[in-house]
Each structure stands twice: as structure tokens, then as C-alpha cells.
Design an enzyme around this catalytic site. Structure first.
Site, PDB file in Angstrom:
ATOM      1  N   ASP A 171      35.244  45.582  34.865  1.00 62.56           N
ATOM      2  CA  ASP A 171      36.541  45.874  34.265  1.00 62.56           C
ATOM      3  C   ASP A 171      36.958  47.350  34.401  1.00 62.56           C
ATOM      4  OD1 ASP A 171      38.889  45.157  33.019  1.00 62.56           O
ATOM      5  OD2 ASP A 171      38.125  45.470  31.008  1.00 62.56           O
TER       6      ASP A 171
ATOM      7  N   CYS B  28      47.261  31.456  26.954  1.00 64.93           N
ATOM      8  CA  CYS B  28      47.308  30.814  28.284  1.00 64.93           C
ATOM      9  C   CYS B  28      45.936  30.315  28.716  1.00 64.93           C
ATOM     10  CB  CYS B  28      47.940  31.738  29.322  1.00 64.93           C
ATOM     11  SG  CYS B  28      47.139  33.330  29.529  1.00 64.93           S
TER      12      CYS B  28
HETATM   13  C1  B12 Z   1      45.143  45.232  34.511  1.00 65.82           C
HETATM   14  C2  B12 Z   1      44.356  44.131  33.847  1.00 65.82           C
HETATM   15  C3  B12 Z   1      44.977  43.421  32.825  1.00 65.82           C
HETATM   16  C4  B12 Z   1      46.464  43.537  32.530  1.00 65.82           C
HETATM   17  C5  B12 Z   1      47.244  42.761  33.607  1.00 65.82           C
HETATM   18  C6  B12 Z   1      46.664  41.355  33.850  1.00 65.82           C
HETATM   19  C7  B12 Z   1      47.077  40.735  35.164  1.00 65.82           C
HETATM   20  N1  B12 Z   1      47.100  39.421  35.176  1.00 65.82           N
HETATM   21  O1  B12 Z   1      47.348  41.432  36.118  1.00 65.82           O
HETATM   22  C8  B12 Z   1      46.546  42.952  31.094  1.00 65.82           C
HETATM   23  C9  B12 Z   1      46.400  44.089  30.081  1.00 65.82           C
HETATM   24  C10 B12 Z   1      47.816  42.183  30.773  1.00 65.82           C
HETATM   25  C11 B12 Z   1      45.294  42.084  31.058  1.00 65.82           C
HETATM   26  C12 B12 Z   1      45.143  41.005  30.224  1.00 65.82           C
HETATM   27  C13 B12 Z   1      44.004  40.212  30.192  1.00 65.82           C
HETATM   28  N2  B12 Z   1      42.840  40.453  30.801  1.00 65.82           N
HETATM   29 CO1  B12 Z   1      42.603  41.853  32.151  1.00 65.82          CO
HETATM   30  N3  B12 Z   1      42.295  42.996  33.592  1.00 65.82           N
HETATM   31  C14 B12 Z   1      43.026  43.847  34.237  1.00 65.82           C
HETATM   32  C15 B12 Z   1      42.256  44.490  35.414  1.00 65.82           C
HETATM   33  C16 B12 Z   1      41.803  45.890  34.983  1.00 65.82           C
HETATM   34  C17 B12 Z   1      43.047  44.547  36.726  1.00 65.82           C
HETATM   35  C18 B12 Z   1      43.771  43.225  37.082  1.00 65.82           C
HETATM   36  C19 B12 Z   1      44.713  43.403  38.218  1.00 65.82           C
HETATM   37  O2  B12 Z   1      44.340  43.895  39.274  1.00 65.82           O
HETATM   38  N4  B12 Z   1      45.985  43.069  37.999  1.00 65.82           N
HETATM   39  C20 B12 Z   1      47.000  43.170  39.023  1.00 65.82           C
HETATM   40  C21 B12 Z   1      47.330  41.787  39.473  1.00 65.82           C
HETATM   41  C22 B12 Z   1      48.428  41.868  40.525  1.00 65.82           C
HETATM   42  O3  B12 Z   1      46.126  41.329  40.038  1.00 65.82           O
HETATM   43  P1  B12 Z   1      45.396  39.990  39.614  1.00 65.82           P
HETATM   44  O4  B12 Z   1      45.846  39.487  38.295  1.00 65.82           O
HETATM   45  O5  B12 Z   1      43.913  40.188  39.815  1.00 65.82           O
HETATM   46  O6  B12 Z   1      46.039  39.096  40.713  1.00 65.82           O
HETATM   47  C23 B12 Z   1      45.636  39.147  42.049  1.00 65.82           C
HETATM   48  C24 B12 Z   1      45.393  37.737  42.430  1.00 65.82           C
HETATM   49  O7  B12 Z   1      46.063  36.876  41.516  1.00 65.82           O
HETATM   50  C25 B12 Z   1      46.001  37.682  43.767  1.00 65.82           C
HETATM   51  N5  B12 Z   1      46.471  36.377  44.061  1.00 65.82           N
HETATM   52  C26 B12 Z   1      47.653  35.793  43.849  1.00 65.82           C
HETATM   53  N6  B12 Z   1      47.644  34.584  44.347  1.00 65.82           N
HETATM   54  C27 B12 Z   1      46.414  34.405  44.923  1.00 65.82           C
HETATM   55  C28 B12 Z   1      45.847  33.338  45.565  1.00 65.82           C
HETATM   56  C29 B12 Z   1      44.537  33.460  46.042  1.00 65.82           C
HETATM   57  C30 B12 Z   1      43.932  32.318  46.747  1.00 65.82           C
HETATM   58  C31 B12 Z   1      43.808  34.673  45.851  1.00 65.82           C
HETATM   59  C32 B12 Z   1      42.437  34.872  46.336  1.00 65.82           C
HETATM   60  C33 B12 Z   1      44.400  35.711  45.187  1.00 65.82           C
HETATM   61  C34 B12 Z   1      45.675  35.552  44.727  1.00 65.82           C
HETATM   62  O8  B12 Z   1      47.029  38.605  43.849  1.00 65.82           O
HETATM   63  C35 B12 Z   1      46.825  39.589  42.888  1.00 65.82           C
HETATM   64  C36 B12 Z   1      46.699  40.916  43.617  1.00 65.82           C
HETATM   65  O9  B12 Z   1      45.403  41.274  43.971  1.00 65.82           O
HETATM   66  C37 B12 Z   1      41.049  43.490  35.559  1.00 65.82           C
HETATM   67  C38 B12 Z   1      39.724  44.126  35.998  1.00 65.82           C
HETATM   68  C39 B12 Z   1      39.720  44.443  37.474  1.00 65.82           C
HETATM   69  N7  B12 Z   1      39.271  45.632  37.819  1.00 65.82           N
HETATM   70  O10 B12 Z   1      40.097  43.616  38.296  1.00 65.82           O
HETATM   71  C40 B12 Z   1      40.933  42.864  34.157  1.00 65.82           C
HETATM   72  C41 B12 Z   1      40.610  41.352  34.060  1.00 65.82           C
HETATM   73  C42 B12 Z   1      41.482  40.649  35.060  1.00 65.82           C
HETATM   74  N8  B12 Z   1      41.041  41.003  32.712  1.00 65.82           N
HETATM   75  C43 B12 Z   1      40.295  40.127  32.149  1.00 65.82           C
HETATM   76  C44 B12 Z   1      40.568  39.533  30.878  1.00 65.82           C
HETATM   77  C45 B12 Z   1      39.422  38.806  30.192  1.00 65.82           C
HETATM   78  C46 B12 Z   1      41.854  39.630  30.311  1.00 65.82           C
HETATM   79  C47 B12 Z   1      42.419  38.832  29.118  1.00 65.82           C
HETATM   80  C48 B12 Z   1      41.931  37.392  29.040  1.00 65.82           C
HETATM   81  C49 B12 Z   1      42.088  39.572  27.787  1.00 65.82           C
HETATM   82  C50 B12 Z   1      42.744  38.963  26.552  1.00 65.82           C
HETATM   83  N9  B12 Z   1      42.250  37.849  26.025  1.00 65.82           N
HETATM   84  O11 B12 Z   1      43.681  39.505  26.010  1.00 65.82           O
HETATM   85  C51 B12 Z   1      43.948  38.932  29.395  1.00 65.82           C
HETATM   86  C52 B12 Z   1      44.426  37.765  30.272  1.00 65.82           C
HETATM   87  C53 B12 Z   1      45.893  37.794  30.582  1.00 65.82           C
HETATM   88  C54 B12 Z   1      46.162  37.102  31.920  1.00 65.82           C
HETATM   89  N10 B12 Z   1      46.643  35.878  31.907  1.00 65.82           N
HETATM   90  O12 B12 Z   1      45.882  37.727  32.964  1.00 65.82           O
HETATM   91  C55 B12 Z   1      39.143  39.707  33.045  1.00 65.82           C
HETATM   92  C56 B12 Z   1      39.471  38.332  33.662  1.00 65.82           C
HETATM   93  C57 B12 Z   1      38.255  37.433  33.874  1.00 65.82           C
HETATM   94  C58 B12 Z   1      38.659  36.134  34.552  1.00 65.82           C
HETATM   95  N11 B12 Z   1      37.789  35.135  34.386  1.00 65.82           N
HETATM   96  O13 B12 Z   1      39.675  36.018  35.201  1.00 65.82           O
HETATM   97  C59 B12 Z   1      39.105  40.882  34.095  1.00 65.82           C
HETATM   98  C60 B12 Z   1      38.664  40.491  35.508  1.00 65.82           C
HETATM   99  C61 B12 Z   1      38.117  41.940  33.526  1.00 65.82           C
HETATM  100  C62 B12 Z   1      36.653  41.521  33.690  1.00 65.82           C
HETATM  101  N12 B12 Z   1      35.885  42.267  34.481  1.00 65.82           N
HETATM  102  O14 B12 Z   1      36.195  40.564  33.166  1.00 65.82           O
HETATM  103  N13 B12 Z   1      44.398  42.499  31.996  1.00 65.82           N
HETATM  104  S1  SF4 Z   2      49.772  33.629  26.892  1.00 68.39           S
HETATM  105 FE1  SF4 Z   2      51.233  35.105  27.698  1.00 68.39          FE
HETATM  106  S2  SF4 Z   2      51.104  36.801  26.248  1.00 68.39           S
HETATM  107 FE2  SF4 Z   2      49.239  35.583  25.963  1.00 68.39          FE
HETATM  108  S3  SF4 Z   2      47.680  36.501  27.351  1.00 68.39           S
HETATM  109 FE3  SF4 Z   2      48.674  34.825  28.466  1.00 68.39          FE
HETATM  110  S4  SF4 Z   2      50.308  35.882  29.587  1.00 68.39           S
HETATM  111 FE4  SF4 Z   2      49.708  37.285  27.972  1.00 68.39          FE
END
Ligand code: B12
Ligand code: SF4
Ligand code: SF4
Length: 329
Positions: free
Chosen positions: A138, A249
Site C-alpha cells: 500500500d 461496494c
Molecule cells: C489510491 C488508492 C485508493 C484511493 C483510490 C481507489 C481507486 N480505486 O483508485 C481511495 C482512497 C479511494 C482508496 C479506497 C480504498 N482502498 Co485503496 N488504494 C489506493 C492505492 C494507494 C493506489 C490505487 C490506484 O493506483 N488507483 C488508481 C486507479 C486508476 O488504479 P486502480 O484502481 O488500481 O485501477 C487500475 C486497474 O483497475 C486498471 N484496470 C482497469 N481495467 C482493467 C482491466 C484489467 C484486466 C486490468 C489488469 C487492469 C485494469 O486500470 C487502473 C490503472 O492502473 C492502492 C495501493 C497501490 N499502491 O496500488 C490501494 C488499494 C487499492 N486500496 C485498497 C483498499 C483495501 C481500499 C478500500 C477497500 C479501503 C476502504 N474499505 O475504505 C477502498 C476501496 C474503494 C474502491 N472501490 O477502490 C487495497 C485493495 C486490495 C484489493 N483486494 O483490491 C490496495 C491495493 C492497498 C493494499 N495494498 O492492500 N484507495
Molecule cells: S461504495 Fe462508493 S463510497 Fe463506498 S468505498 Fe465503494 S466507491 Fe467508495
């Protein structure tokens, strides 16, 4: 890497050693991948361009590494990716208390994960007689969900979570980079969301502009943990009793309903101080009291001021609900 045993141990034997060590440490899943450029770099760029990162400036700074994970450490040859289940059933709500997302109920997972990952790294050094490693959970610039997908552990779902077909999505992801070459796993090919869209429809703040795209600036998790400013007025009432983070979610996802089991890691279990804490107490805490009561939990991230801000929103929401239910209130 120093020459020696490492050159005589096969990539398969090293991969087996890493997976055995991960299982012995209680990680429920482990896979191995390389450090090839991200397949989702364009999706990340669109996300940043749209401003979905809000105040998380580190997401802009770290983008070059997310696009090309090998930049995190150019010597890295393999990424050992693990999942750790943190699920636990929610306790009953009580009046005057706020809800904390499951991932933050126990001890700070960053420490638990990092220490265990370092033990896998040390085990590999022992097996190969050489090798160096770096542990991430993370708190670093790696695209952890994508690495987990590439290591065969699950798919990136419509709610953006990495879902394991065996565990659901209540898992932390940990990554150990090593300069040893380990046998790699194949990516998880299937998208098992199908036509379901429960998470998209259930999000209380409508934070998903499209499947697999999260506008963090609308997400309760971001607003209660990462954002430093006040919660936007129109979003406040939709936050309900979420004091820190949000699980909606994930709670509605059929993969969790069916496969989530209680965590076996005692350090992730709820502490009395994090399970439905008393809002008035939180709102009135001094810095020192905050450090004593909530130090070593994930709630330190937004600090005392952030938690007090969140408590004030939940108090407001609880009052509004009480007034709606009882016209005399
Ligand atoms: C910034 C961040 C957040 C932000 C933004 C979340 C987001 N969805 O982007 C906020 C603060 C909102 C957040 C919330 C949460 N987070 Co957070 N967060 C991060 C962090 C630091 C970076 C994520 C990131 O790069 N976001 C940018 C978006 C664009 O990237 P992404 O979501 O990974 O999406 C990529 C893929 O979806 C990809 N994609 C799209 N379509 C497809 C299709 C395929 C086939 C593939 C391969 C990829 C792909 O494109 C994106 C670009 O790379 C990571 C840790 C890390 N270093 O990765 C933890 C992490 C994602 N978080 C985590 C957790 C636990 C949470 C929460 C559940 C906490 C909570 N209960 O409140 C929530 C979940 C909300 C949600 N639905 O995502 C865990 C998720 C574990 C898992 N099993 O997925 C992580 C991995 C931390 C960890 N090491 O455990 N988080
Ligand atoms: S339900 Fe909506 S507000 Fe709650 S963690 Fe998921 S995306 Fe964020
Ligand atoms: S609720 Fe449905 S669409 Fe959302 S992540 Fe789970 S399976 Fe996929």
C-alpha cells in the site's frame, strides 16, 4: 547478486520456496510475475487527467513508476505477490457510534504485511545464498492490483477491487520485489463480474462514472481518510454512519457474500477502540489522547483533525435520521 548458490537453484525451486514461505506465514494466496510495463497505463492516465485523484498528489508523482513498475527498483527481476484476508463480520451498530471499514479495525496492516513480506525475502536469500529484496504494501508506487492480476491471483472487478475467486475482495495485497529470477505464473484470464453491477448501483455517493473507474473525490474512503478539507455539503448526508473508510461496494458483492471467511490473522481483528467508536469522544479528543488511543491503527492517516471532522459529519447524519424517524425529536 553475488555468484554462487543462486545460480544453481532453479526458478521453479525459488518460486516454490517463496510460495511455501508465504503459506507458512498465513498468506492465503501467492503468485509471481515480472516487472513488465503496466497494461493499464492508458487507464491510469485517463483517471489522472479526469482529476479523479483529487488531493492525492502522490498519485501524479508516482505515475511513471505505476506505468513502468521496474522503475521502482531497476535490479528487480520478479514480483512475489500475496493476498492476506482481513474479513470479519461487523458488530451491531449502536447509537452515538461511528462505523470503521473492516480493513482498519485491527493493528495497522502496513506493519503486519511488511514484516511478513520481509520474512519471505529473508527465506529466499537463505534458499539462494544471495539476493536482495524490497517489500511493499500500500505505501508505495506499485500498481498492486494489476500485479496481483498478472500473478494469477484474481481479476480487477467493476468496483476496481482485486477479487480472488477463492477469497473474495477483503484482502490486502503485498508485493515483494526480488533480484532473483523466480518462475512466473500466468495472469488471471477471466472477468467474473459478468452482467452483475450491484457494486455500481449500491455506492451511496455514486462514485463510479463507469465500471472499473472510481472517482475518488466522491468516494467515502477518500473523503474520510485522504482528503484534508471539509466533506462537500451534498455528499455529507450520503456518508451515513461511515466514520473511516467504506465497505459498501464490497459488502454487496456476491463473491464476498459467498466466499468471505473470518480472518485467521489475530492482528487484524477489531480492537475495542476501533469497533464502532464513540463519536462525541472522538470529536473532543486532544492530540495526545488520539495518539494514545488510536496510535498503531490505520486511523492515524487522517490524524486527529480528520477523524474529528468525520465524527462531526456522522453526528449530523445521526441527528438528521433521528429527527426524520421521530417528528418530536
Ligand atoms: C489510491 C488508492 C485508493 C484511493 C483510490 C481507489 C481507486 N480505486 O483508485 C481511495 C482512497 C479511494 C482508496 C479506497 C480504498 N482502498 Co485503496 N488504494 C489506493 C492505492 C494507494 C493506489 C490505487 C490506484 O493506483 N488507483 C488508481 C486507479 C486508476 O488504479 P486502480 O484502481 O488500481 O485501477 C487500475 C486497474 O483497475 C486498471 N484496470 C482497469 N481495467 C482493467 C482491466 C484489467 C484486466 C486490468 C489488469 C487492469 C485494469 O486500470 C487502473 C490503472 O492502473 C492502492 C495501493 C497501490 N499502491 O496500488 C490501494 C488499494 C487499492 N486500496 C485498497 C483498499 C483495501 C481500499 C478500500 C477497500 C479501503 C476502504 N474499505 O475504505 C477502498 C476501496 C474503494 C474502491 N472501490 O477502490 C487495497 C485493495 C486490495 C484489493 N483486494 O483490491 C490496495 C491495493 C492497498 C493494499 N495494498 O492492500 N484507495
Ligand atoms: S461504495 Fe462508493 S463510497 Fe463506498 S468505498 Fe465503494 S466507491 Fe467508495
Ligand atoms: S458486485 Fe458484481 S459487478 Fe461488482 S465487483 Fe462484485 S461481481 Fe463484480
Amino acid at each position: 547478486m553475488a555468484p554462487g548458490l543462486a545460480e544453481t537453484v532453479t526458478p521453479e525451486a525459488l518460486a516454490n520456496a517463496a510460495k511455501t514461505a508465504a503459506a507458512d506465514l498465513g498468506f492465503e494466496a501467492c503468485g509471481i510475475t515480472d516487472l513488465a510495463p503496466s497494461a493499464a497505463a492508458a487507464a491510469l492516465d485517463r483517471w489522472l487527467f479526469a482529476g479523479h485523484q483529487g488531493e492525492m498528489r502522490y498519485m501524479e508523482r508516482q505515475a511513471p513508476v505505476r506505468r513502468e513498475p521496474s522503475r521502482a527498483w531497476p535490479d528487480a527481476r520478479s514480483a512475489v505477490v500475496v493476498l492476506h484476508n482481513y474479513y470479519q463480520r461487523d458488530a451491531e451498530p449502536a447509537p452515538g457510534r461511528g462505523r470503521v471499514a473492516r480493513y482498519a479495525l485491527g493493528d495497522d496492516y502496513h506493519d503486519v504485511m511488511r514484516r511478513k513480506l520481509e520474512q519471505i525475502g529473508a527465506g529466499l536469500v537463505g534458499t539462494a545464498g544471495a539476493g536482495r529484496f524490497r517489500a511493499y504494501a500500500d505505501a508505495g508506487p506499485l500498481p498492486e492490483r494489476e500485479l496481483a492480476w498478472r500473478a494469477g491471483l484474481g481479476w480487477v472487478a467493476k468496483n476496481t477491487m482485486l477479487i480472488s475467486p477463492l477469497l473474495g475482495s477483503y484482502t490486502f495485497i503485498g508485493v515483494l520485489l526480488t533480484d532473483l529470477v523466480l518462475a512466473h505464473d500466468a495472469p488471471f484470464e477471466a472477468d467474473r463480474c459478468g452482467t452483475c453491477r450491484r457494486c455500481l448501483d449500491a455506492c451511496p455517493t455514486e462514485a463510479f462514472p463507469a465500471p472499473r473507474v472510481l472517482d475518488a473525490t466522491r468516494c467515502i474512503s477518500y473523503l474520510t481518510i485522504e482528503a484534508r478539507g471539509p466533506v462537500p455539503e451534498p455528499i455529507k448526508p450520503t456518508m451515513g454512519d461511515w466514520l473511516f473508510g467504506c465497505d459498501v461496494c464490497q459488502e454487496v458483492c456476491p463473491w464476498n457474500v459467498r466466499f468471505a471467511v473470518e480472518t485467521a490473522e489475530p492482528r487484524y481483528r477489531a480492537r475495542p477502540k476501533t469497533e464502532w467508536p464513540t463519536l462525541q469522544e472522538l470529536a473532543a479528543m486532544t492530540e495526545r489522547e488520539f495518539d494514545v488511543v488510536l496510535g498503531a491503527t490505520a486511523l492515524v492517516r487522517p490524524g486527529r483533525a480528520g477523524v474529528a471532522r468525520n465524527a462531526a459529519v456522522v453526528i449530523e447524519n445521526t441527528r438528521a435520521r433521528g429527527a426524520a424517524e421521530c417528528p418530536a425529536a
